[in-house]
Design an enzyme around this catalytic site. Structure first.
Site, PDB file in Angstrom:
ATOM      1  N   ASP A 127      -9.461  18.049  47.111  1.00 39.99           N
ATOM      2  CA  ASP A 127      -9.181  19.431  47.046  1.00 39.99           C
ATOM      3  C   ASP A 127     -10.525  19.925  47.529  1.00 39.99           C
ATOM      4  O   ASP A 127     -10.356  21.575  47.509  1.00 39.99           O
ATOM      5  CB  ASP A 127      -8.657  19.416  46.027  1.00 39.99           C
ATOM      6  CG  ASP A 127      -9.103  19.125  44.638  1.00 39.99           C
ATOM      7  OD1 ASP A 127     -10.593  18.645  44.998  1.00 39.99           O
ATOM      8  OD2 ASP A 127      -9.212  19.905  44.055  1.00 39.99           O
ATOM      9  N   GLU A 128     -11.407  19.713  47.526  1.00 32.94           N
ATOM     10  CA  GLU A 128     -12.527  20.694  48.365  1.00 32.94           C
ATOM     11  C   GLU A 128     -13.485  19.671  49.729  1.00 32.94           C
ATOM     12  O   GLU A 128     -13.524  18.443  49.578  1.00 32.94           O
ATOM     13  CB  GLU A 128     -13.383  20.711  47.167  1.00 32.94           C
ATOM     14  CG  GLU A 128     -14.213  19.296  46.820  1.00 32.94           C
ATOM     15  CD  GLU A 128     -15.489  19.202  44.720  1.00 32.94           C
ATOM     16  OE1 GLU A 128     -15.456  20.704  44.959  1.00 32.94           O
ATOM     17  OE2 GLU A 128     -15.165  18.827  44.252  1.00 32.94           O
ATOM     18  N   ASP A 147     -12.265  25.355  48.266  1.00 34.65           N
ATOM     19  CA  ASP A 147     -11.208  24.226  46.966  1.00 34.65           C
ATOM     20  C   ASP A 147     -10.290  24.928  47.241  1.00 34.65           C
ATOM     21  O   ASP A 147     -10.249  26.093  46.398  1.00 34.65           O
ATOM     22  CB  ASP A 147     -12.483  24.960  45.615  1.00 34.65           C
ATOM     23  CG  ASP A 147     -12.452  24.339  44.571  1.00 34.65           C
ATOM     24  OD1 ASP A 147     -13.367  23.126  43.688  1.00 34.65           O
ATOM     25  OD2 ASP A 147     -10.848  23.362  44.547  1.00 34.65           O
TER      26      ASP A 147
END
Length: 369
Positions: free
Chosen positions: A121-122, A23
């Site tokens: 974003d992960e 993350d």
DNA sequence: TCTGGGGTCCTAGGACCC
DNA sequence: TCTGGGGTCCTAGGACCC
């Protein structure tokens, strides 16, 4: 025994299977700071069109801004008030998407990695290794080297444990959660800390006398069925234990549908304005749908009346990619919307037929672990 | 304080069929 | 006249995530 590479990395075809949840830290704000280095160390808030007098909310705040109590989802107006000298920037999706693709490419380049993207974003990374912490540090170094972005890594023996572990790894750290330490770390925490339990469900659980993760973990799944149904009830019990799937699925994502929403800066009361807005939403949704080349099988119109009453109208339609048919369907859904009742938001979602070879899709973000 | 925009999935209840 | 039991499909609404 690990697969060795010239750089001495660990991880590969042998070893114990682990799940890493990667993350990025304050991703959107970090991307903005990267291209404007002078913003480093300043409170940066990204949201809407960057105008705090407009109706919009915060997408991401830098850690410096969070120190003032600003967080995602907060109205931009309030955020600006809390941090008078904040730098407020407009959302630039293309920039974040480009950065995201670089990050994901870095993850896929790791030896032995199976990558399942969860969002900009992960991602989950599946890997066999004897030393997941060491592998996690390699991943962080690789992402930093390629993108200058920092990330946190949760390690777990299930997807849920890896995901929850990341919360304890931030910022820029590594944390491991397994069956062995799950209850020790999370047992006394509120159920809302679980991934998939929000304020509503935690409230309903509390009414059943279940307030902590440990209490949820020890609840008989059958006991939750009357309140949550045959699927969600047992699923919440499983979530409390941190159990569930442990397979990282790198099948390419297939969208179930596309939608567009628009919030009016001034509430709408005129039916003609509503029709115009539906036309525009339809055109924008169609851009995405036609780009996929898959027929539309259903339409949903979302209407939010001021201040915060949301209702939906939905309709199945015969498979079609025809612009005028889809527009007619959307206008039909909008027909008879109460005029004179201020409308704050309209949304249009087009559900698309799934290709036969992707009918299983891949792991959803909710409900299907 | 006043709530974006893009997604996913689940459930309840009505309609309809046998 | 009152009304079974099971199944599927559809719509509306809810909840959660990033």
């Amino acid at each position: 025994m690990t697969l060795s590479t010239r750089s001495g990395q660990t991880g590969g075809v042998s070893g114990i299977p682990w799940i890493l949840h990667v993350d990025l830290d304050q991703f959107i704000a970090a991307v903005e700071v990267l291209r404007r280095p002078e913003l480093a160390g300043r409170p940066v808030i990204v949201g809407g069109r960057g105008d705090p007098t407009e109706r919009a909310v915060v997408s991401t705040a830098s850690y410096e801004a969070r120190a003032f109590g600003v967080g995602s989802g907060m109205p931009l107006r309030i955020a600006a008030r809390k941090v008078p000298d904040a730098v407020i920037l407009p959302v630039d999706q293309e920039a974040y998407l480009a950065a995201s693709e670089t990050v994901m490419a870095a993850l896929r380049a790791q030896p032995g990695a199976t990558v399942q993207v969860l969002g900009w974003d992960e991602a989950f990374v599946g890997i066999k290794t004897e030393n997941p912490e060491s592998y996690a540090r390699q991943v962080q170094a690789a992402v930093l080297e390629r993108t200058l972005l920092q990330c946190s890594v949760g390690i777990g023996d299930t997807l849920v444990r890896a995901k929850v572990a990341t919360g304890f790894a931030k910022p820029a750290g590594v944390f491991r959660l397994t069956a062995g330490n799950w209850l020790g770390v999370l047992g006394s925490r509120p159920t809302k800390d679980l991934w998939g339990v929000g304020s509503k469900v935690s409230g309903r659980l509390a009414k059943l006398g279940i307030k902590t993760v440990a209490e949820l973990a020890s609840t008989d799944p059958q006991h939750l069925i009357p309140e949550f149904g045959p699927k969600m009830g047992p699923w919440y019990a499983e979530l409390g234990r941190g159990d569930g799937a442990s397979v990282v699925d790198d099948t390419p994502w297939v969208a179930r549908g596309h939608s567009r929403e628009t919030t009016f800066q001034r509430d709408l009361t005129d039916p003609a304005q509503v029709d115009d807005a539906v036309r525009e939403l339809t055109a924008r949704v169609l851009e995405d749908v036609l780009a996929e080349g898959r027929p539309v099988i259903g339409l949903t119109l979302k209407i939010r009346y001021a201040p915060f009453v949301t209702t939906t109208r939905a309709r199945k339609i015969p498979d079609t990619s025809d612009r005028s048919e889809i527009l007619a369907g959307a206008l039909d859904l909008a027909a008879g919307i109460e005029a004179g009742r201020p409308i704050r938001l309209l949304g249009l979602r087009a559900e698309m037929a799934m290709p036969d070879d992707a009918r299983q899709g891949h792991t959803p973000t909710r409900g299907g672990w």
